[in-house]
Motif scaffolding. Structure first.
Motif, PDB file in Angstrom:
ATOM      1  N   ALA A 167       0.856  -1.183   0.000  1.00 40.57           N
ATOM      2  CA  ALA A 167       0.000   0.000   0.000  1.00 40.57           C
ATOM      3  C   ALA A 167       0.893   1.235   0.000  1.00 40.57           C
ATOM      4  O   ALA A 167       1.941   1.249   0.641  1.00 40.57           O
ATOM      5  N   PRO A 168       0.493   2.265  -0.729  1.00 40.32           N
ATOM      6  CA  PRO A 168       1.318   3.475  -0.745  1.00 40.32           C
ATOM      7  C   PRO A 168       1.352   4.108   0.642  1.00 40.32           C
ATOM      8  O   PRO A 168       0.386   4.055   1.403  1.00 40.32           O
ATOM      9  N   LYS A 169       2.481   4.694   0.963  1.00 38.37           N
ATOM     10  CA  LYS A 169       2.633   5.348   2.257  1.00 38.37           C
ATOM     11  C   LYS A 169       1.827   6.640   2.256  1.00 38.37           C
ATOM     12  O   LYS A 169       1.720   7.321   1.248  1.00 38.37           O
ATOM     13  N   ALA A 170       1.245   6.934   3.417  1.00 37.56           N
ATOM     14  CA  ALA A 170       0.469   8.166   3.545  1.00 37.56           C
ATOM     15  C   ALA A 170       1.417   9.360   3.480  1.00 37.56           C
ATOM     16  O   ALA A 170       2.522   9.326   4.009  1.00 37.56           O
ATOM     17  N   ALA A 171       0.940  10.388   2.816  1.00 40.81           N
ATOM     18  CA  ALA A 171       1.749  11.600   2.686  1.00 40.81           C
ATOM     19  C   ALA A 171       1.880  12.272   4.037  1.00 40.81           C
ATOM     20  O   ALA A 171       0.943  12.325   4.824  1.00 40.81           O
ATOM     21  N   LYS A 172       3.066  12.779   4.310  1.00 45.28           N
ATOM     22  CA  LYS A 172       3.290  13.475   5.567  1.00 45.28           C
ATOM     23  C   LYS A 172       2.711  14.880   5.458  1.00 45.28           C
ATOM     24  O   LYS A 172       2.879  15.557   4.446  1.00 45.28           O
ATOM     25  N   LEU A 173       2.042  15.272   6.521  1.00 41.38           N
ATOM     26  CA  LEU A 173       1.491  16.634   6.563  1.00 41.38           C
ATOM     27  C   LEU A 173       2.595  17.592   6.969  1.00 41.38           C
ATOM     28  O   LEU A 173       3.436  17.278   7.816  1.00 41.38           O
TER      29      LEU A 173
END
Length: 131
Positions: free
Chosen positions: A119-125
């Motif tokens: 799964a793609p990694k969640a983008a960092k805010l």
């Protein structure tokens, strides 16, 4: 004079509980008819104190087994420390020799190969600016 406190051993202090129970049973026997612990409670305490030697023997055996277990874990851990770098080097060598397309063949050498899509990694805010 300060109020006296009577600390009691807890279940986490099994040897303390056993020692106290044996001492209570001995005192009941030694004092005989002059004992302040009488009746059903005295009978139950005497029966319990009779079981203390078996419990103490079991405790001593458990401690000996713990010491043996620690020694066995030490032997295991020393071997693991020696072979882990070899397994890591083997993994790296196989990956280099096989290439990306043939990594499944590492399973022949005991490695677990997981080629399921990740799964793609969640983008960092972005962090808010400091005020």
């Amino acid at each position: 004079m300060a109020q006296a406190r009577i600390p009691l051993p807890t279940a986490k202090d099994a040897p303390g509980v056993l020692k106290l129970t044996a001492a209570i049973g001995k005192a009941i026997i030694d004092k005989g008819p002059n004992s302040l612990l009488v009746g059903e409670l005295a009978s139950e305490l005497l029966a319990a104190s009779a079981k203390v030697p078996n419990a103490q023997a079991a405790h001593d055996e458990a401690k000996a087994l713990e010491a043996r277990l620690e020694k066995l874990y030490e032997i295991r851990d020393n071997i693991v420390a020696a072979v882990l770098p070899l397994a890591q080097r083997a993994s790296k060598a196989l990956q280099g020799n096989l290439g990306k397309d043939r990594l499944r063949e590492m399973g022949d050498y005991g490695f677990t190969v997981d080629d399921s899509p990740q799964a793609p990694k969640a983008a960092k805010l972005p962090k808010p600016p400091k005020a």
